[in-house]
Design a protein around this motif. Structure first.
Motif, PDB file in Angstrom:
ATOM      1  N   HIS A   1      -0.722   5.941  -3.559  1.00 20.15           N
ATOM      2  CA  HIS A   1      -1.209   5.309  -2.325  1.00 20.15           C
ATOM      3  C   HIS A   1      -1.347   3.793  -2.474  1.00 20.15           C
ATOM      4  O   HIS A   1      -2.133   3.165  -1.768  1.00 20.15           O
ATOM      5  N   SER A   2      -0.567   3.218  -3.373  1.00 20.70           N
ATOM      6  CA  SER A   2      -0.698   1.791  -3.690  1.00 20.70           C
ATOM      7  C   SER A   2      -0.391   0.874  -2.511  1.00 20.70           C
ATOM      8  O   SER A   2      -1.059  -0.131  -2.333  1.00 20.70           O
ATOM      9  N   LYS A   3       0.608   1.215  -1.723  1.00 23.42           N
ATOM     10  CA  LYS A   3       0.965   0.357  -0.572  1.00 23.42           C
ATOM     11  C   LYS A   3      -0.169   0.316   0.441  1.00 23.42           C
ATOM     12  O   LYS A   3      -0.539  -0.756   0.919  1.00 23.42           O
ATOM     13  N   GLN A   4      -0.720   1.489   0.782  1.00 22.27           N
ATOM     14  CA  GLN A   4      -1.786   1.548   1.783  1.00 22.27           C
ATOM     15  C   GLN A   4      -3.097   0.957   1.257  1.00 22.27           C
ATOM     16  O   GLN A   4      -3.795   0.264   1.981  1.00 22.27           O
ATOM     17  N   ALA A   5      -3.428   1.241   0.013  1.00 25.30           N
ATOM     18  CA  ALA A   5      -4.726   0.832  -0.523  1.00 25.30           C
ATOM     19  C   ALA A   5      -4.764  -0.617  -0.992  1.00 25.30           C
ATOM     20  O   ALA A   5      -5.769  -1.307  -0.825  1.00 25.30           O
ATOM     21  N   PHE A   6      -3.653  -1.088  -1.596  1.00 26.62           N
ATOM     22  CA  PHE A   6      -3.671  -2.411  -2.225  1.00 26.62           C
ATOM     23  C   PHE A   6      -2.554  -3.342  -1.773  1.00 26.62           C
ATOM     24  O   PHE A   6      -2.549  -4.514  -2.138  1.00 26.62           O
TER      25      PHE A   6
END
Length: 64
Positions: free
Chosen positions: A23-28
């Motif tokens: 979920h790196s794109k959405q979270a960070f």
């Protein structure tokens, strides 16, 4: 005198490296590879979002 009880602050949730990378794109706003690289030097297995964000920020500021 009255004694005030300290209220326990809710504990921040922890996530595995895999979940944070997924979920790196959405979270960070970064690619999964950045999250993996940023967390790779830590011996921890799970991280809070704020711990992961701090590690990502430090990782992105490193000189190459």
């Amino acid at each position: 005198m009255s004694k005030q009880k300290k209220q326990d602050q809710p504990k921040e949730s922890t996530y595995t490296r895999a979940d944070l990378a997924k979920h790196s794109k959405q979270a960070f706003g970064v690619s999964p590879e950045v999250v993996i690289g940023a967390l790779s030097t830590s011996k921890q297995e799970e991280f809070t979002k704020s711990e992961a964000k701090q590690a990502i920020d430090n990782f992105m500021k490193r000189k190459v």
